[in-house]
Design an enzyme around this catalytic site. Structure first.
Site, PDB file in Angstrom:
ATOM      1  N   LYS A  31       0.877  -1.167   0.000  1.00 20.68           N
ATOM      2  CA  LYS A  31       0.000   0.000   0.000  1.00 20.68           C
ATOM      3  C   LYS A  31       0.915   1.217   0.000  1.00 20.68           C
ATOM      4  O   LYS A  31       1.371   1.683   1.056  1.00 20.68           O
ATOM      5  CB  LYS A  31      -0.885  -0.003   1.256  1.00 20.68           C
ATOM      6  CG  LYS A  31      -1.843   1.162   1.366  1.00 20.68           C
ATOM      7  CD  LYS A  31      -3.146   0.896   0.664  1.00 20.68           C
ATOM      8  CE  LYS A  31      -4.153   2.020   0.948  1.00 20.68           C
ATOM      9  NZ  LYS A  31      -5.444   1.801   0.288  1.00 20.68           N
ATOM     10  N   ASP A  77      -6.181  -0.981   6.236  1.00 15.33           N
ATOM     11  CA  ASP A  77      -5.850  -1.536   4.928  1.00 15.33           C
ATOM     12  C   ASP A  77      -4.477  -2.203   4.938  1.00 15.33           C
ATOM     13  O   ASP A  77      -4.299  -3.308   4.420  1.00 15.33           O
ATOM     14  CB  ASP A  77      -5.869  -0.443   3.853  1.00 15.33           C
ATOM     15  CG  ASP A  77      -7.254   0.099   3.590  1.00 15.33           C
ATOM     16  OD1 ASP A  77      -8.232  -0.497   4.091  1.00 15.33           O
ATOM     17  OD2 ASP A  77      -7.368   1.122   2.890  1.00 15.33           O
ATOM     18  N   GLY A 113      -3.947   0.760  -4.511  1.00 14.94           N
ATOM     19  CA  GLY A 113      -3.953   2.206  -4.566  1.00 14.94           C
ATOM     20  C   GLY A 113      -4.780   2.805  -3.438  1.00 14.94           C
ATOM     21  O   GLY A 113      -5.313   2.104  -2.572  1.00 14.94           O
ATOM     22  N   GLY A 151      -7.916   5.757  -2.764  1.00  8.96           N
ATOM     23  CA  GLY A 151      -8.902   6.595  -3.420  1.00  8.96           C
ATOM     24  C   GLY A 151      -9.203   6.118  -4.836  1.00  8.96           C
ATOM     25  O   GLY A 151      -9.158   4.933  -5.133  1.00  8.96           O
ATOM     26  N   ASN A 169     -17.743  -5.199  -7.358  1.00 10.71           N
ATOM     27  CA  ASN A 169     -17.866  -5.486  -5.934  1.00 10.71           C
ATOM     28  C   ASN A 169     -19.250  -5.070  -5.451  1.00 10.71           C
ATOM     29  O   ASN A 169     -19.628  -3.897  -5.532  1.00 10.71           O
ATOM     30  CB  ASN A 169     -16.792  -4.721  -5.149  1.00 10.71           C
ATOM     31  CG  ASN A 169     -16.876  -5.001  -3.660  1.00 10.71           C
ATOM     32  OD1 ASN A 169     -17.165  -6.117  -3.247  1.00 10.71           O
ATOM     33  ND2 ASN A 169     -16.634  -3.981  -2.856  1.00 10.71           N
ATOM     34  N   PRO A 196     -18.833 -11.053  -3.946  1.00  8.20           N
ATOM     35  CA  PRO A 196     -20.083 -11.090  -3.167  1.00  8.20           C
ATOM     36  C   PRO A 196     -20.074 -10.097  -2.005  1.00  8.20           C
ATOM     37  O   PRO A 196     -19.036  -9.853  -1.385  1.00  8.20           O
ATOM     38  CB  PRO A 196     -20.133 -12.536  -2.643  1.00  8.20           C
ATOM     39  CG  PRO A 196     -19.219 -13.313  -3.538  1.00  8.20           C
ATOM     40  CD  PRO A 196     -18.127 -12.350  -3.929  1.00  8.20           C
ATOM     41  N   HIS A 197     -21.229  -9.571  -1.705  1.00  4.31           N
ATOM     42  CA  HIS A 197     -21.359  -8.604  -0.621  1.00  4.31           C
ATOM     43  C   HIS A 197     -20.933  -9.211   0.712  1.00  4.31           C
ATOM     44  O   HIS A 197     -21.417 -10.272   1.116  1.00  4.31           O
ATOM     45  CB  HIS A 197     -22.809  -8.120  -0.522  1.00  4.31           C
ATOM     46  CG  HIS A 197     -23.088  -7.291   0.694  1.00  4.31           C
ATOM     47  ND1 HIS A 197     -22.572  -6.020   0.853  1.00  4.31           N
ATOM     48  CD2 HIS A 197     -23.807  -7.550   1.817  1.00  4.31           C
ATOM     49  CE1 HIS A 197     -22.968  -5.527   2.007  1.00  4.31           C
ATOM     50  NE2 HIS A 197     -23.711  -6.431   2.616  1.00  4.31           N
TER      51      HIS A 197
END
Length: 236
Positions: free
Chosen positions: A37, A54, A123, A125, A182, A211-212
């Site tokens: 990241k 993250d 990434g 944003g 997504n 999947p949610h």
């Protein structure tokens, strides 16, 4: 070395979840995988450490050691730049008097490339979020030269965001791996219609519908691994 640069159509569209699912899938392919990241905001104190969700998730789903040296993965390689306020990266850097250097990021990136079979770079944003004087997120992706995976968060307005993002990536001539839808809600109206519209207009391939709410440990199964992995570079 294999790998992908995961970009999103906006913030909060599921880049982290997809990046972690990619790392889970890589491990199940029998490959060593690391996550990166380059720039993260929204750090908070936990005991004596400053952490970012993250970054911690990428570390959790990646291999814990370097492939060749066997040592721990240096935190500064995984996340060269981290800032406390949950705001745009260049604004967070400005508050602390920090210049975001693509050279610093690329050096960390090269170290990671030399210590893994597959690198997943996430990434921050959207595609064109500014990163100071060096450029924006798309410029950084171009510097890394990894195939881009575009994460589209399915919600009202995602069609415009996705098509504009893809147009920006094409204009920069970035290598393209494909896109992932997504599910941000369990009951989105016209989900099928949105996906059909994007399949007709976005560059292929469509790499899957995440999947949610599914954790990466299971979510990797929703992705098209045949398209993702492609031919084995060792046999090329």
């Amino acid at each position: 070395m294999r790998g992908w640069f995961v970009l999103g159509t906006d913030t909060g569209v599921g880049k982290s979840r997809v990046a972690c699912a990619l790392l889970e899938g890589v491990r199940r392919q029998g490959l060593h995988g690391l996550g990166m990241k380059p720039v993260a905001t929204g750090f908070f104190r936990q005991g004596e450490r400053w952490i970012n969700d993250d970054v911690e998730q990428l570390k959790h789903h990646a291999d814990s050691t370097l492939k060749h040296s066997g040592g721990p993965v240096p935190e500064v390689w995984i996340n060269p730049y981290g800032f406390e306020p949950p705001i745009a990266p260049h604004l967070a850097a400005r508050r602390q008097g920090v210049d975001l250097s693509f050279d610093v990021i690329h050096t960390a990136y090269q170290h990671l490339c030399g210590e893994t079979d597959c690198l997943v770079v996430e990434g921050a944003g959207g595609v064109l979020v500014p990163l100071g004087e060096s450029g924006d997120m798309a410029d950084l992706a171009r510097r890394c030269a990894l195939p881009v995976i575009l994460v589209v968060g399915l919600r009202l307005g995602c069609l415009n965001h996705a098509l504009l993002s893809a147009e920006a990536l094409q204009r920069r001539q970035l290598p393209w791996a494909g896109w992932i839808a997504n599910r941000l809600s369990p009951d989105l109206a016209e989900e099928e219609g949105q996906i059909e519209t994007l399949q007709a207009r976005l560059p292929g391939p469509f790499l899957g519908r995440y999947p949610h709410g599914m954790p990466p440990e299971l979510g990797y199964t929703a992705l098209d691994w045949k398209s993702l992995m492609g031919p084995d570079p060792s046999t090329a």
